[in-house]
Motif scaffolding. Structure first.
Motif, PDB file in Angstrom:
ATOM      1  N   SER A 221     -10.827  -0.846  -7.382  1.00  9.66           N
ATOM      2  CA  SER A 221      -9.402  -1.126  -7.557  1.00  9.66           C
ATOM      3  C   SER A 221      -8.607  -0.215  -6.626  1.00  9.66           C
ATOM      4  CB  SER A 221      -8.988  -0.874  -9.011  1.00  9.66           C
ATOM      5  OG  SER A 221      -8.971   0.518  -9.268  1.00  9.66           O
ATOM      6  N   LEU A 222      -7.353  -0.544  -6.416  1.00 13.89           N
ATOM      7  CA  LEU A 222      -6.506   0.302  -5.566  1.00 13.89           C
ATOM      8  C   LEU A 222      -6.264   1.662  -6.217  1.00 13.89           C
ATOM      9  CD1 LEU A 222      -3.921  -2.222  -4.085  1.00 13.89           C
ATOM     10  CD2 LEU A 222      -5.916  -1.196  -2.992  1.00 13.89           C
TER      11      LEU A 222
ATOM     12  N   TYR B 119       0.832  -1.206   0.000  1.00 17.63           N
ATOM     13  CA  TYR B 119       0.000   0.000   0.000  1.00 17.63           C
ATOM     14  C   TYR B 119       0.864   1.253   0.000  1.00 17.63           C
ATOM     15  CZ  TYR B 119      -3.995  -3.036   0.939  1.00 17.63           C
ATOM     16  OH  TYR B 119      -4.954  -4.002   0.856  1.00 17.63           O
TER      17      TYR B 119
ATOM     18  N   ALA C  25      -9.362   3.597  -5.465  1.00 14.56           N
ATOM     19  CA  ALA C  25      -9.331   3.954  -4.048  1.00 14.56           C
ATOM     20  C   ALA C  25      -8.374   5.118  -3.818  1.00 14.56           C
ATOM     21  CB  ALA C  25      -8.899   2.748  -3.208  1.00 14.56           C
TER      22      ALA C  25
ATOM     23  N   THR D 102      -8.909   2.654   2.407  1.00 11.29           N
ATOM     24  CA  THR D 102      -8.441   1.745   1.354  1.00 11.29           C
ATOM     25  C   THR D 102      -9.101   0.381   1.489  1.00 11.29           C
ATOM     26  OG1 THR D 102      -6.300   2.871   1.197  1.00 11.29           O
ATOM     27  CG2 THR D 102      -6.393   0.588   0.407  1.00 11.29           C
ATOM     28  N   LEU D 103      -9.130  -0.132   2.692  1.00  8.25           N
ATOM     29  CA  LEU D 103      -9.733  -1.451   2.922  1.00  8.25           C
ATOM     30  C   LEU D 103     -11.237  -1.412   2.685  1.00  8.25           C
ATOM     31  CD1 LEU D 103      -7.628  -2.558   6.007  1.00  8.25           C
ATOM     32  CD2 LEU D 103      -7.335  -3.216   3.608  1.00  8.25           C
TER      33      LEU D 103
ATOM     34  N   GLY E  49     -15.151  -3.411  -3.743  1.00  6.64           N
ATOM     35  CA  GLY E  49     -14.737  -3.945  -5.032  1.00  6.64           C
ATOM     36  C   GLY E  49     -14.012  -2.957  -5.915  1.00  6.64           C
TER      37      GLY E  49
ATOM     38  N   LYS F  50     -11.705  -1.527  -1.019  1.00 14.59           N
ATOM     39  CA  LYS F  50     -11.487  -2.896  -1.511  1.00 14.59           C
ATOM     40  C   LYS F  50     -12.719  -3.759  -1.265  1.00 14.59           C
ATOM     41  CE  LYS F  50      -7.979  -5.413  -1.062  1.00 14.59           C
ATOM     42  NZ  LYS F  50      -6.931  -6.236  -0.497  1.00 14.59           N
ATOM     43  N   ARG F  51     -13.340  -3.622  -0.098  1.00 16.26           N
ATOM     44  CA  ARG F  51     -14.560  -4.393   0.203  1.00 16.26           C
ATOM     45  C   ARG F  51     -15.677  -4.044  -0.763  1.00 16.26           C
ATOM     46  NH1 ARG F  51     -13.216  -3.302   5.429  1.00 16.26           N
ATOM     47  NH2 ARG F  51     -14.792  -1.681   5.623  1.00 16.26           N
TER      48      ARG F  51
END
Length: 144
Positions: A64-65, A24, A68, A55-56, A62, A59-60
């Motif tokens: 992408s990083l 990260y 995010a 960030t997490l 769905g 992700k939950r």
């Protein structure tokens, strides 16, 4: 004095590995300060902790990083929150559309599987019926 966290503190709190935390950081989502000999020890701030939490959450959902990071970076800027919220809604709408399309594909696939199962059961029933009937007939013929 501001609260700080070590890599193991945050990794433990969010059930991550230190390797994930470094990933990260490489993605630019976290920007810990450095301390100790040669600056080898990472020191995370409350801001880093919040960014990790966001960030997490992304992700939950769905995302992408990269999505995010784009959203989280907007909240670091002093700009008006209106554009930030519009961008967030745009990303969420796009992601919702993608998930709904995947859901429709899954639904169609499940329906097709159901039809194949029904056909296979009907064929199996036809195959097994004469075999069972022939066994009974054959047994009567031997006795008689």
């Amino acid at each position: 004095m501001a609260t700080t966290y070590s890599i193991s503190d945050l990794a433990r709190e969010f059930d991550l590995t230190p390797r994930a935390m470094r990933f990260y950081e490489d993605m630019g989502l976290l920007q810990p300060a450095r301390s100790g000999p040669g600056g080898r020890q990472r020191v995370y701030s409350a801001r880093d902790r919040t960014r990790l939490k966001l960030t997490l959450r992304a992700k939950r959902l769905g995302l992408s990083l990269h999505e995010a990071k784009s959203l989280i970076d907007m909240y670091d800027s002093p700009r008006d929150t209106g554009p930030q919220l519009r961008k967030f809604l745009q990303v969420l709408e796009g992601h919702r559309a993608q998930l709904e399309a995947q859901q429709a594909e899954l639904q169609a696939t499940l329906q097709e599987i159901g039809e194949h199962e029904k056909e296979a059961r009907a064929l199996l029933a036809r195959i097994e019926r004469p075999a069972k009937a022939g066994t009974k007939t054959g047994a009567k013929a031997v006795r008689g």
